[in-house]
Design a protein around this motif. Structure first.
Motif, PDB file in Angstrom:
ATOM      1  N   LYS A   1      50.107  49.079  44.970  1.00 47.83           N
ATOM      2  CA  LYS A   1      50.164  47.700  44.488  1.00 47.83           C
ATOM      3  C   LYS A   1      51.406  47.457  43.636  1.00 47.83           C
ATOM      4  N   GLN A   2      51.749  48.441  42.812  1.00 43.98           N
ATOM      5  CA  GLN A   2      52.932  48.293  41.969  1.00 43.98           C
ATOM      6  C   GLN A   2      54.189  48.101  42.809  1.00 43.98           C
TER       7      GLN A   2
ATOM      8  N   GLY B   1      55.917  54.601  38.922  1.00 42.49           N
ATOM      9  CA  GLY B   1      54.567  54.127  39.181  1.00 42.49           C
ATOM     10  C   GLY B   1      53.957  54.860  40.349  1.00 42.49           C
TER      11      GLY B   1
ATOM     12  N   LYS C   1      46.200  53.788  45.097  1.00 40.93           N
ATOM     13  CA  LYS C   1      46.067  52.343  45.316  1.00 40.93           C
ATOM     14  C   LYS C   1      46.863  51.560  44.274  1.00 40.93           C
ATOM     15  N   ARG C   2      46.803  52.028  43.046  1.00 40.51           N
ATOM     16  CA  ARG C   2      47.560  51.353  41.985  1.00 40.51           C
ATOM     17  C   ARG C   2      49.064  51.477  42.250  1.00 40.51           C
TER      18      ARG C   2
ATOM     19  N   PRO D   1      42.263  56.116  43.434  1.00 42.75           N
ATOM     20  CA  PRO D   1      42.597  54.945  42.616  1.00 42.75           C
ATOM     21  C   PRO D   1      44.056  54.931  42.174  1.00 42.75           C
ATOM     22  N   ALA D   2      44.597  56.094  41.848  1.00 40.79           N
ATOM     23  CA  ALA D   2      46.001  56.165  41.421  1.00 40.79           C
ATOM     24  C   ALA D   2      46.938  55.781  42.562  1.00 40.79           C
TER      25      ALA D   2
END
Length: 306
Positions: free
Chosen positions: A171-172, A18, A167-168, A164-165
């Protein structure tokens, strides 16, 4: 996934894959390899275009796994000692991914080889690697200093400049820490880790049963009409397999179907005889049911612990 490596898949395969979404393919391909150990000494670490398969022996896997985990532990310790106010995406979330590069490499190559070349030596190496990985996972998820840094780096203002990637990815990994008990009191956190260890052993036994079943299941067919529709080339493979085991002769042929050489899968697609397809389907989908390799009890135990 087959996973003697279920535990590795949870942390390395999911969390860190991720995190890799935060990098473009070009960035990933130029990611520097480990800097403290020569690649020639540890072929599992080689990030070249093609693995050096002949060097990826079980003995070498044990050596490279220990070195990979030591490097990861050293890097995680360095990350944990950062001043809290300096925590950001690059020196926490991205740094954790970078710290696990060798672990990921050894895990993925070992997993692949265990599927295509199952031997007692490779199983032993896989078990050792899985247990070593469990140890570092426990250390990471119970590392209070690391968790404080991850929470600090996850604050919105700290992620303002991230893509954005990224941040994702943050979060993962944050969510995976939470799921593994990072916010629990110490007593409950230890209980989570104990359950993970128990599930790991069950998963190892599950995979062992599947591998043993795949190695041992056979279907001997003596009537060629039961194989209508199967290509001549595949019939030859099955006949040669029966001859090699002394189960038939040239004058009295037979055809041996196994999971080892994928002939069972071929018959499911090609054979026009429903009963033959059914027997193969039960072997492929039954995964050892009603045999010494049955996994039902293991699955029940895993579900209860989950």
């Amino acid at each position: 996934m087959s996973k003697s490596f279920r535990s590795i898949a949870v942390f390395v395969g999911l969390a860190l894959s991720g995190l890799s979404l935060a990098q473009s393919p070009a960035e990933q391909s130029t990611q520097p390899a480990f800097e403290t150990v020569e690649a020639a000494q540890h072929p599992y670490f080689n990030t070249g275009s093609l693995p050096e398969w002949s060097k990826l022996t079980p003995a070498q896997a044990r050596i490279d796994a220990k070195v990979a985990l030591r490097l990861a532990q050293e890097r995680i310790e360095q990350i944990s000692n950062l001043p809290i106010d300096e925590a950001c995406y690059e020196n926490t979330y991205q740094a954790i991914e970078d710290s696990m590069q060798e672990v990921q490499r050894v895990a993925l190559l070992s997993q692949h080889l265990s599927l295509v070349s199952d031997t007692p030596e490779r199983r032993e190496a896989m078990t050792m690697l899985t247990e070593l990985n469990e140890a570092i996972m426990s250390a990471i998820y119970t590392n209070e200093k690391l968790w404080v840094l991850l929470k600090e780096a996850a604050r919105p203002e700290k992620l303002e400049g991230c893509t954005p990637a990224q941040k994702r990815a943050a979060k993962q990994l944050y969510d995976i820490f939470v799921d593994n008990g990072a916010e629990l009191p110490l007593e409950k956190k230890q209980r989570v880790l104990a359950l993970e260890k128990e599930m790991l052993q069950l998963s190892l036994q599950y995979d062992k049963n599947l591998q043993d079943f795949a190695q041992n299941w056979e279907l001997l067919i003596t009537d060629l009409s039961e194989l209508d529709g199967v290509y001549p080339e595949i019939l030859t493979v099955m006949e040669n397999a029966a001859l090699a085991k002394g189960l038939c002769t040239k004058d009295k042929p037979a055809w041996l179907v196994t999971l080892r050489d994928e002939t069972a899968h071929a018959l499911m697609c090609l054979c026009e005889v429903e009963e033959t397809r059914k027997k193969c389907w039960h072997a492929v989908c039954g995964s050892g049911a009603d045999t010494p390799y049955d996994t039902v009890a293991i699955i029940d135990a895993l579900m209860q612990k989950r």
